[in-house]
Design a protein around this motif. Structure first.
Motif, short mmCIF file in Angstrom:
data_model
loop_
_atom_site.label_atom_id
_atom_site.label_comp_id
_atom_site.label_asym_id
_atom_site.label_seq_id
_atom_site.Cartn_x
_atom_site.Cartn_y
_atom_site.Cartn_z
N ASP A 59 137.59 -90.75 2.71
CA ASP A 59 137.73 -89.65 3.79
C ASP A 59 138.39 -88.38 3.45
O ASP A 59 137.69 -87.44 3.59
CB ASP A 59 138.41 -90.36 4.93
N ALA A 60 139.41 -88.69 2.72
CA ALA A 60 140.18 -87.31 2.31
C ALA A 60 139.23 -86.62 1.44
O ALA A 60 138.96 -85.18 1.41
CB ALA A 60 141.27 -87.60 1.61
N LEU A 61 138.66 -87.21 0.53
CA LEU A 61 137.40 -86.37 -0.58
C LEU A 61 136.45 -85.65 0.41
O LEU A 61 136.07 -84.65 -0.10
CB LEU A 61 136.96 -87.45 -1.56
N ALA A 62 135.84 -86.75 1.18
CA ALA A 62 134.63 -86.18 1.90
C ALA A 62 135.10 -84.99 2.76
O ALA A 62 134.31 -84.03 2.77
CB ALA A 62 134.10 -87.25 2.74
N ALA A 63 136.14 -85.07 3.34
CA ALA A 63 136.71 -84.04 4.28
C ALA A 63 136.92 -82.79 3.40
O ALA A 63 136.50 -81.57 3.92
CB ALA A 63 137.93 -84.31 5.15
N GLN A 64 137.66 -82.68 2.26
CA GLN A 64 138.26 -81.88 1.59
C GLN A 64 136.90 -81.29 1.05
O GLN A 64 136.96 -79.83 0.68
CB GLN A 64 139.43 -81.98 0.63
N THR A 65 136.11 -81.89 0.62
CA THR A 65 134.68 -81.44 -0.27
C THR A 65 134.15 -80.35 0.64
O THR A 65 133.70 -79.28 0.09
CB THR A 65 133.76 -82.41 -0.75
N LYS A 66 134.09 -80.76 1.98
CA LYS A 66 133.45 -79.76 2.98
C LYS A 66 134.28 -78.54 3.20
O LYS A 66 133.56 -77.67 3.48
CB LYS A 66 133.24 -80.64 4.17
N LYS A 67 135.47 -78.55 3.03
CA LYS A 67 136.30 -77.35 3.51
C LYS A 67 136.54 -76.39 2.03
O LYS A 67 136.35 -75.21 2.30
CB LYS A 67 137.63 -77.98 3.70
N LEU A 68 137.16 -76.77 0.99
CA LEU A 68 137.36 -76.15 -0.21
C LEU A 68 137.92 -77.06 -1.25
O LEU A 68 138.45 -78.21 -1.35
CB LEU A 68 138.65 -75.26 0.31
N ILE A 69 137.15 -76.92 -2.51
CA ILE A 69 137.35 -77.57 -3.63
C ILE A 69 138.36 -76.84 -4.55
O ILE A 69 139.26 -77.35 -5.04
CB ILE A 69 136.08 -77.85 -4.49
N ASN A 70 138.23 -75.62 -4.98
CA ASN A 70 139.20 -75.09 -5.80
C ASN A 70 139.31 -73.42 -5.49
O ASN A 70 138.63 -72.57 -6.01
CB ASN A 70 139.04 -75.41 -7.21
N PRO A 71 140.46 -72.94 -5.03
CA PRO A 71 140.57 -71.62 -5.02
C PRO A 71 141.18 -70.86 -6.00
O PRO A 71 141.13 -69.61 -5.99
CB PRO A 71 141.42 -71.23 -3.44
N GLN A 273 154.12 -71.41 -17.03
CA GLN A 273 153.57 -72.99 -16.99
C GLN A 273 152.42 -72.64 -16.10
O GLN A 273 152.42 -71.93 -15.13
CB GLN A 273 154.51 -73.78 -16.48
N GLY A 274 151.35 -73.37 -16.26
CA GLY A 274 150.07 -73.33 -15.41
C GLY A 274 149.11 -74.18 -15.94
O GLY A 274 149.41 -75.17 -16.46
N GLY A 275 147.74 -73.92 -15.38
CA GLY A 275 146.65 -75.02 -15.56
C GLY A 275 145.61 -74.71 -14.67
O GLY A 275 145.95 -74.63 -13.60
N THR A 276 144.51 -74.59 -15.13
CA THR A 276 143.36 -74.30 -14.28
C THR A 276 143.17 -75.03 -13.11
O THR A 276 142.86 -74.88 -11.89
CB THR A 276 141.90 -74.23 -14.97
N TYR A 277 143.26 -76.53 -13.22
CA TYR A 277 142.86 -77.42 -11.88
C TYR A 277 144.03 -77.65 -11.42
O TYR A 277 144.17 -78.50 -10.40
CB TYR A 277 142.19 -78.70 -12.72
N ASN A 278 145.34 -77.38 -11.89
CA ASN A 278 146.75 -77.79 -11.40
C ASN A 278 146.70 -77.60 -9.85
O ASN A 278 146.61 -76.46 -9.50
CB ASN A 278 147.73 -77.17 -12.25
N GLY A 279 146.99 -78.80 -9.21
CA GLY A 279 147.20 -78.38 -7.69
C GLY A 279 145.99 -78.21 -6.90
O GLY A 279 146.05 -77.56 -5.73
N ASN A 280 144.78 -78.50 -7.52
CA ASN A 280 143.76 -78.21 -6.63
C ASN A 280 143.72 -79.15 -5.37
O ASN A 280 143.99 -80.16 -5.48
CB ASN A 280 142.44 -78.41 -7.51
N PRO A 281 143.11 -78.31 -4.08
CA PRO A 281 143.02 -79.15 -2.83
C PRO A 281 142.27 -80.38 -2.77
O PRO A 281 142.63 -81.28 -2.27
CB PRO A 281 142.34 -77.82 -1.96
N LEU A 282 141.32 -80.41 -3.93
CA LEU A 282 140.48 -81.81 -3.86
C LEU A 282 141.34 -82.93 -4.16
O LEU A 282 141.34 -84.06 -3.42
CB LEU A 282 139.22 -81.81 -4.62
N MET A 283 142.15 -82.91 -5.06
CA MET A 283 142.86 -83.95 -5.67
C MET A 283 144.10 -84.11 -4.97
O MET A 283 144.53 -85.13 -4.48
CB MET A 283 143.17 -83.87 -7.33
N THR A 284 144.80 -83.03 -4.68
CA THR A 284 146.06 -83.13 -3.77
C THR A 284 145.81 -83.65 -2.39
O THR A 284 146.53 -84.25 -1.77
CB THR A 284 146.95 -81.74 -3.61
#
Ligand SMILES: *Cc1c(COP(=O)(O)O)cnc(C)c1O
Length: 395
Positions: A59-71, A273-284
């Protein structure tokens, strides 16, 4: 479908895999390309803390995929703000840095400690770690690991990781010098064979590091997120470390990890410190779903109860088959076989018919169990009975 119909040769060879292709998973069960089902005590290597494909993660993946994957990590996003707040509200830490793997979270902890040493301890950079420890597969985390053979595998190592002995405070004290900035350990050595650091040792380490002005870093990539019956395993020793890393369970199966620290230690400056995918909304967003499941009233006590039940069943198995013993915390447990039959058992368990059993043998004389945290007693009984049958055959 026949295994021979798959062309697996385009995949780089890195390890011997059995001729099976897994196509579906649900809870404690995996299904292969032939439709055969397996009771899974690996759970993606202790990552599926809620089992395979739980509804809340779907459910979390489906809902977030529809909203925002990575800003992009240059902007804030809602799930990462929410997950960081959940983590700090339920731990002794104040700041969270998200990463994509346990190794990357540990790299972050190592960098933070070195930065802190530069700022506050005259450039001290050495981090004392432990023999038989495992911290990941990047060059720095391999160097921090105390795994046999890793000191020469991709030599030269990253310098600055002297090794002490777990549960021997004197061995740590001996290694402290002007260059020392931190001590880093797993509360239970997972890959090393499920070896718990004792409560006394954890408390002595906290006292020693505080007294000598050193950081205490706990690698809870395997032990954290309820695995040991508390939200974080160091809480079982009633200590408050300066830095903690999380991985595996925090993503419930998807790539997510985190490095947490107290405000006093949070010394990164812009660009450090950083990283392209770090803290992306889909995984978090998945991390939020996992945290909310773990924080449900009664969930963590049930992990303790199920862990005690698994322990009792393993001890009974020891008695029946003359095995050496069992050890672990919560639902990270190991069975000491007393002889080097681990690999043989793993293979025979997988090949059982009609239902298979997936087990792990981190050492030749040891089996490790890392079930979903919501494994049922029936699924434990079933595993024990399958294993008991195999042990009789191997006599
Ligand atoms: C698995 C593990 C790691 C590495 O995590 P990856 O996600 O594989 O990079 C680091 N530390 C511990 C204690 C682990 O168990």
């Amino acid at each position: 479908m026949n295994f021979e119909q798959y062309d697996v040769n385009s995949l780089m060879f890195i390890t011997n895999r059995p001729p099976l292709v897994f196509t579906e998973g649900s809870g404690m069960w995996l299904t292969d390309h032939n439709g055969k089902r397996y009771l899974d005590y690996l759970q993606g290597w202790a990552v599926n803390c809620l089992g395979h494909s739980p509804q809340c993660i779907q459910d979390a993946l489906a809902a977030q995929t529809k909203k925002l994957i990575n800003p992009s990590p240059a902007f804030y996003n809602e799930p990462s703000i929410k997950l960081a707040a959940l983590l700090t509200a339920n731990s002794c830490f104040d700041r969270v840095f998200f990463a994509n793997s346990g190794a990357e979270a540990n790299e972050g902890a190592i960098k933070l400690a070195r930065k802190w040493g530069k700022k506050h301890k005259d450039g001290a950079f050495e981090i004392i770690s432990f023999n038989h420890s495992f911290h990941g597969r990047t060059l720095a985390t391999m160097s921090a690991s105390g795994k046999h053979g890793w000191d020469t595998l991709y030599a030269p190592q990253v310098p600055g990781f002297p090794k002490a002995e777990l549960n021997d405070i004197g061995s740590v004290e001996k290694l402290i010098n002007a260059n020392t900035v931190a001590v880093m350990l797993e509360p239970v050595q997972g890959e090393g064979g499920v070896i718990p650091a004792s409560r006394e040792f954890m408390q002595a380490l906290r006292e020693l590091t505080t007294r000598r002005g050193l950081l205490l870093i706990v690698d809870e990539v395997q032990t954290g997120m309820g695995r040991c019956g508390a939200l974080f395993a160091h809480q079982l020793s009633d200590i408050a470390p300066d830095v903690m890393t999380l991985g595996k369970g925090i993503g419930g199966g998807v790539p997510l990890a985190a490095m947490l620290c107290t405000e006093a230690v949070a010394c990164f400056e812009p660009g450090d410190q950083g990283g392209t995918y770090n803290g992306n909304p889909l995984m978090t967003a998945v991390g939020v779903a996992v945290m909310e499941a773990l924080l449900q009233p009664g969930f963590l006590p049930s992990v303790q109860e199920t862990g005690a039940y698994l322990r009792a069943e393993l001890l009974q198995l020891c008695q029946q088959h003359g095995l050496q013993g069992e050890r672990g915390e919560g639902l990270l447990r190991a069975l000491e076989l007393g002889r080097p039959i681990g690999a043989q058992l793993v293979e025979a368990a997988r090949e059982l018919q009609p239902l298979g059993l997936l087990l792990n043998s981190p050492r030749p004389d040891l089996l490790r169990f890392m079930p979903a945290l919501n494994v049922s007693r029936d699924e434990i009984k079933q595993m024990i009975s399958m294993l008991s049958g195999l042990l009789l055959q191997l006599k």
